[in-house]
Write an enzyme that holds these catalytic residues in place. Structure first.
Site, PDB file in Angstrom:
ATOM      1  N   LYS A   1      69.101  13.456  61.721  1.00 47.12           N
ATOM      2  CA  LYS A   1      68.720  13.212  60.321  1.00 47.12           C
ATOM      3  C   LYS A   1      69.921  12.694  59.525  1.00 47.12           C
ATOM      4  O   LYS A   1      69.810  11.717  58.790  1.00 47.12           O
ATOM      5  CB  LYS A   1      68.187  14.522  59.727  1.00 47.12           C
TER       6      LYS A   1
ATOM      7  N   SER B   1      81.375  20.812  52.079  1.00 50.27           N
ATOM      8  CA  SER B   1      80.050  20.195  52.065  1.00 50.27           C
ATOM      9  C   SER B   1      80.169  18.721  52.421  1.00 50.27           C
ATOM     10  O   SER B   1      80.843  17.957  51.743  1.00 50.27           O
ATOM     11  CB  SER B   1      79.428  20.332  50.667  1.00 50.27           C
TER      12      SER B   1
ATOM     13  N   GLN C   1      77.829  16.666  52.187  1.00 52.43           N
ATOM     14  CA  GLN C   1      77.093  15.866  51.195  1.00 52.43           C
ATOM     15  C   GLN C   1      78.009  15.506  50.027  1.00 52.43           C
ATOM     16  O   GLN C   1      78.027  14.365  49.568  1.00 52.43           O
ATOM     17  CB  GLN C   1      75.868  16.640  50.715  1.00 52.43           C
TER      18      GLN C   1
ATOM     19  N   ASP D   1      72.912  24.746  59.239  1.00 50.74           N
ATOM     20  CA  ASP D   1      71.489  24.422  59.380  1.00 50.74           C
ATOM     21  C   ASP D   1      70.834  25.202  60.523  1.00 50.74           C
ATOM     22  O   ASP D   1      69.603  25.312  60.573  1.00 50.74           O
ATOM     23  CB  ASP D   1      71.305  22.922  59.643  1.00 50.74           C
TER      24      ASP D   1
ATOM     25  N   ARG E   1      63.124  24.474  58.336  1.00 47.58           N
ATOM     26  CA  ARG E   1      63.877  25.231  59.353  1.00 47.58           C
ATOM     27  C   ARG E   1      63.391  26.688  59.439  1.00 47.58           C
ATOM     28  O   ARG E   1      63.467  27.312  60.485  1.00 47.58           O
ATOM     29  CB  ARG E   1      65.375  25.152  59.089  1.00 47.58           C
TER      30      ARG E   1
HETATM   31  C1  S3P Z   1      74.163  17.307  55.590  1.00 44.05           C
HETATM   32  C2  S3P Z   1      75.102  18.232  55.234  1.00 44.05           C
HETATM   33  C3  S3P Z   1      74.832  19.670  55.137  1.00 44.05           C
HETATM   34  C4  S3P Z   1      73.542  20.054  55.839  1.00 44.05           C
HETATM   35  C5  S3P Z   1      72.427  19.100  55.551  1.00 44.05           C
HETATM   36  C6  S3P Z   1      72.802  17.691  55.971  1.00 44.05           C
HETATM   37  C7  S3P Z   1      74.548  15.887  55.619  1.00 44.05           C
HETATM   38  O1  S3P Z   1      74.731  20.043  53.775  1.00 44.05           O
HETATM   39  O2  S3P Z   1      73.167  21.373  55.476  1.00 44.05           O
HETATM   40  O3  S3P Z   1      71.256  19.487  56.256  1.00 44.05           O
HETATM   41  O4  S3P Z   1      73.837  15.073  56.236  1.00 44.05           O
HETATM   42  O5  S3P Z   1      75.593  15.553  55.047  1.00 44.05           O
HETATM   43  P1  S3P Z   1      76.047  20.356  52.889  1.00 44.05           P
HETATM   44  O6  S3P Z   1      76.928  19.228  53.053  1.00 44.05           O
HETATM   45  O7  S3P Z   1      75.588  20.502  51.493  1.00 44.05           O
HETATM   46  O8  S3P Z   1      76.596  21.631  53.433  1.00 44.05           O
END
Ligand code: S3P
Length: 426
Positions: free
Chosen positions: A23, A165, A167, A312, A384
């Site tokens: 993903k 994080s 993200q 996750d 999940r």
């Molecule tokens: C992700 C980062 C994670 C993860 C999410 C996907 C990504 O979140 O939990 O399912 O693709 O960058 P965080 O970066 O907020 O921890």
């Protein structure tokens, strides 16, 4: 599809070739293609709700997307102001990364999502973006979507993030690519690093030194991506736990990314006693290979380091905890509270419904291994959580309600599960 009843499984031996594609990498492939000159070619793109929403947004931003069902070709001559509101659906990754990408683009953009995403915190990206000049707003002083962005010129920055994080890191790296000077981003623990790997592969000048990433703004467009998305270790892990809790079973999970920031849950399961081996088969942007998991009696462990590397997977790892002898403890995992559901509460409530002793903490929980009992568990709209308690059902039978969310990440989950046990939809 509102409820499913799964039966206790007998021993199985399986090879899974078609685990859902990753993903995180699929989202990024669609978005990063907008930074390239020429046509990016993506195969094995995850055709699930979250990532198809990102692809739709990329189209709304003016990219040309051709899809023959196997390869998705994306070409763009710059981000265009969209006619539509950009709907990220259930995806925090989509919303937070698009914030970084769009903050410096010409035009006005509105990002929204489903009722779950509109409750998740966005200040973690809107605050640092505002500090460097982004014009971004939303409910509760820009913490909650819908968010509106008016593209602006961004100042160079040195940002020290308090949370590990990917993200937030990816959002800020995307902003840095268009900032007016060299930027750096430092995180407290290394989070998944697909953004750095993929952008570097496309020719961006990004230097990673431990927890500090230095990003040089791009002067011209990057080279297009040519990528086959590997299988998602977070999806594969449901079936790893299935084998680890079903006596005399074994499973081979093929073509999974073996990126060290993504396979920590497999290492945790190994520490619990499961027999796990890895075989590297490819290396493009990321190491890729097969993971072989064999049943063995499990014992409890403590999980407290590198939490973002298995955040996750903690819900389904907790099902393995429930099947282990002794206690397992999760610490430093407060981030679980702001995922698709408050996953500390949903895991604790679900396990209690299955008659397992669990103690809840602010930043985690303790599970006392025991005998899972057949129960009815609601997913709270969290993919999940739904899949974790379905996997628990392989030990004792289980009814799980509110299942549509599984389509956000793993549309062929039930097709694969049917190879292991009887599945009845109600
Ligand atoms: C992700 C980062 C994670 C993860 C999410 C996907 C990504 O979140 O939990 O399912 O693709 O960058 P965080 O970066 O907020 O921890």
């Amino acid at each position: 599809m509102s409820a499913v009843k799964v039966s206790k499984a007998n021993k199985f031996s399986l090879k899974l070739e078609s685990i859902a594609p990753d993903k995180s990498i699929s989202h990024r492939s669609a978005m990063f293609a907008m930074l390239a000159s020429g046509t990016s070619e993506i195969t094995n793109f995850l055709r699930a709700e979250d990532t198809l929403n990102s692809l739709e947004i990329v189209k709304n931003l003016g990219a040309k997307v051709e899809d023959d069902g196997v390869t998705i070709k994306i070409s763009s001559d710059g981000i265009k102001e969209p006619f539509e509101i950009l709907d990220c659906g259930n995806s925090g990754t989509g919303m937070r990364l698009f914030c970084g990408l769009l903050s410096s683009a010409n035009g006005h953009f509105v990002l929204t999502g489903d009722k779950y995403l509109r409750k998740r915190p966005m200040k973690r990206v809107t605050n640092p973006l505002r500090e460097i000049g982004a014009v971004i707003d939303g409910r509760e002083d820009s913490n909650l979507a819908p968010l509106s962005i008016r593209g602006a010129s961004l100042k160079a920055f040195d940002y020290e993030s308090k949370i590990a994080s990917a993200q937030v890191k990816s959002c800020m790296i995307l902003a840095a690519l268009r900032a007016d000077g060299v930027c750096s981003y430092t995180e407290p623990e290394l989070s998944r690093d697909h953004t750095e790997r993929m952008l570097k592969g496309m020719g961006a000048d990004i230097v990673v030194d431990g927890l500090k990433t230095t990003i040089f703004p791009i002067k011209e467009l990057l080279s297009p991506l040519t990528i086959r998305v590997p299988a998602d270790p977070s999806s594969a892990f449901f079936f790893a736990v299935a084998a680890a809790i079903t006596p005399d079973s074994d499973i081979v999970l093929e073509g999974v990314t073996l990126n060290p920031t993504r396979i920590e849950a497999f290492k945790a399961l190994q520490r619990m006693g499961a027999d796990i081996s890895y075989e590297l088969t490819d290396n493009r942007y990321e190491p890729i290979g097969d993971i072989h998991v064999k049943y063995a009696p499990l014992h409890g462990i403590t999980v407290e380091d590198n939490i973002s590397w298995l955040i996750d997977e903690l819900p389904v790892l907790s099902i393995a905890f429930a099947c282990a002898t002794g206690e397992s403890i999760v610490k430093n995992a407060e981030e679980l509270r702001v995922k698709e559901s408050d996953r500390i509460s949903t895991v604790v409530e679900g396990l209690r419904a299955c008659d397992i002793e669990v103690h809840e903490y602010k930043d985690g929980y303790k599970v006392v291994g025991g005998e899972l009992k057949n129960a009815a568990v609601d997913s709270d709209g969290d993919h999940r959580i739904a899949m974790s308690f379905i996997i628990a059902g392989l030990r004792c039978g289980m009814t799980v309600t509110d299942l549509d969310c599984i389509n956000t990440s793993f549309p062929n989950f039930f097709e694969l599960l049917k190879k292991i046990t009887k599945v009845e939809f109600k």
